[in-house]
Design an enzyme around this catalytic site. Structure first.
Site, PDB file in Angstrom:
ATOM      1  N   ASP A  30       0.677  -0.837  -0.052  1.00  0.00           N
ATOM      2  CA  ASP A  30       0.083   0.388  -0.053  1.00  0.00           C
ATOM      3  C   ASP A  30       1.178   0.895  -0.155  1.00  0.00           C
ATOM      4  O   ASP A  30       1.686   1.344   0.558  1.00  0.00           O
ATOM      5  CB  ASP A  30      -0.949   0.195   1.441  1.00  0.00           C
ATOM      6  CG  ASP A  30      -2.076   0.785   0.801  1.00  0.00           C
ATOM      7  OD1 ASP A  30      -2.838   0.579   1.023  1.00  0.00           O
ATOM      8  OD2 ASP A  30      -1.770   2.082   1.113  1.00  0.00           O
ATOM      9  N   VAL A  96     -10.957   2.661  -3.959  1.00  0.00           N
ATOM     10  CA  VAL A  96     -11.082   2.402  -5.029  1.00  0.00           C
ATOM     11  C   VAL A  96     -12.089   0.988  -5.341  1.00  0.00           C
ATOM     12  O   VAL A  96     -11.768  -0.582  -4.591  1.00  0.00           O
ATOM     13  CB  VAL A  96      -8.965   1.825  -5.088  1.00  0.00           C
ATOM     14  CG1 VAL A  96      -8.967   1.128  -6.688  1.00  0.00           C
ATOM     15  CG2 VAL A  96      -7.966   3.094  -4.574  1.00  0.00           C
ATOM     16  N   HIS A 100     -10.313  -4.993  -3.199  1.00  0.00           N
ATOM     17  CA  HIS A 100      -8.727  -5.576  -2.532  1.00  0.00           C
ATOM     18  C   HIS A 100      -8.886  -5.921  -1.344  1.00  0.00           C
ATOM     19  O   HIS A 100      -9.408  -5.629  -0.347  1.00  0.00           O
ATOM     20  CB  HIS A 100      -8.208  -4.829  -2.586  1.00  0.00           C
ATOM     21  CG  HIS A 100      -8.463  -2.805  -2.253  1.00  0.00           C
ATOM     22  ND1 HIS A 100      -9.612  -2.732  -3.434  1.00  0.00           N
ATOM     23  CD2 HIS A 100      -8.273  -2.543  -1.220  1.00  0.00           C
ATOM     24  CE1 HIS A 100     -10.216  -1.229  -2.505  1.00  0.00           C
ATOM     25  NE2 HIS A 100      -9.063  -1.720  -1.467  1.00  0.00           N
TER      26      HIS A 100
HETATM   27  P1  5GP Z   1      -9.944   1.397   0.431  1.00  0.00           P
HETATM   28  O1  5GP Z   1      -9.824   2.606   1.422  1.00  0.00           O
HETATM   29  O2  5GP Z   1     -10.166   1.231  -0.761  1.00  0.00           O
HETATM   30  O3  5GP Z   1      -9.740  -0.312   1.090  1.00  0.00           O
HETATM   31  O4  5GP Z   1      -8.591   1.435   0.249  1.00  0.00           O
HETATM   32  C1  5GP Z   1      -7.982   1.713  -0.603  1.00  0.00           C
HETATM   33  C2  5GP Z   1      -5.696   1.836  -0.707  1.00  0.00           C
HETATM   34  O5  5GP Z   1      -5.569   2.213  -2.163  1.00  0.00           O
HETATM   35  C3  5GP Z   1      -5.757   2.063   0.216  1.00  0.00           C
HETATM   36  O6  5GP Z   1      -5.043   2.413   1.486  1.00  0.00           O
HETATM   37  C4  5GP Z   1      -5.029   3.341  -0.282  1.00  0.00           C
HETATM   38  O7  5GP Z   1      -3.177   3.663   0.323  1.00  0.00           O
HETATM   39  C5  5GP Z   1      -3.929   2.968  -1.288  1.00  0.00           C
HETATM   40  N1  5GP Z   1      -3.411   3.155  -3.299  1.00  0.00           N
HETATM   41  C6  5GP Z   1      -4.184   4.421  -4.113  1.00  0.00           C
HETATM   42  N2  5GP Z   1      -3.735   4.422  -4.704  1.00  0.00           N
HETATM   43  C7  5GP Z   1      -2.909   3.776  -4.153  1.00  0.00           C
HETATM   44  C8  5GP Z   1      -1.974   4.033  -5.569  1.00  0.00           C
HETATM   45  O8  5GP Z   1      -1.476   4.220  -6.633  1.00  0.00           O
HETATM   46  N3  5GP Z   1       0.065   3.175  -5.064  1.00  0.00           N
HETATM   47  C9  5GP Z   1      -0.125   1.557  -3.973  1.00  0.00           C
HETATM   48  N4  5GP Z   1       0.395   0.855  -4.016  1.00  0.00           N
HETATM   49  N5  5GP Z   1      -1.273   2.431  -3.277  1.00  0.00           N
HETATM   50  C10 5GP Z   1      -2.871   2.360  -3.519  1.00  0.00           C
END
Ligand code: 5GP
Length: 115
Positions: A30, A96, A100
């Protein structure tokens, strides 16, 4: 579904620290880690949210969990333990929209009562 930044990571158009991949699943660190180990495990197939998972994709979701198990062992956090989380939509704080699994560990985590 609309393509997300994770599709670009899958296609190697965007850099990521990839720690595991096979034909169906890919995992990378992340960008904003919440713990010493914070890895995102995603299916190569685009599925927006948990609400969109179909019964025929159950094995794929199982493979994401098995990938998490393998990564946890490789990262040396299996015995102490870790957390697996999938956020869904607004109340789940999903940012996102490509399903995931968060693998979070490497320190004592707080209980879920505060979340
Ligand atoms: P969500 O809130 O959708 O469950 O988690 C999305 C995760 O994706 C977040 O923890 C965020 O830090 C991570 N994330 C967002 N954009 C990127 C990226 O471009 N690269 C990586 N490696 N992680 C990302």
């Amino acid at each position: 579904m609309a393509e997300t930044i994770f599709s670009q990571i899958i296609r190697r158009e965007l850099p990521a620290d990839i720690v595991y991949e096979d034909d169906e699943v890919i995992a990378f660190r992340d960008i904003n880690p919440q713990a010493p180990v914070h890895v995102l495990i995603i299916p190569r197939e685009e599925i927006a949210t948990v609400n969109d998972i179909k019964p025929e994709q159950a094995e794929l979701i199982g493979k994401m969990v098995l990938a998490a198990q393998k990564i946890a062992a490789e990262e040396g956090i299996a015995e102490d333990g870790f957390r697996l989380v999938i956020n869904c939509n607004r109340h789940g704080c999903q940012e996102v929209f490509h399903v995931h699994l968060h693998l979070i560990g490497g320190r004592q985590l707080r209980g879920l009562s505060s979340s």
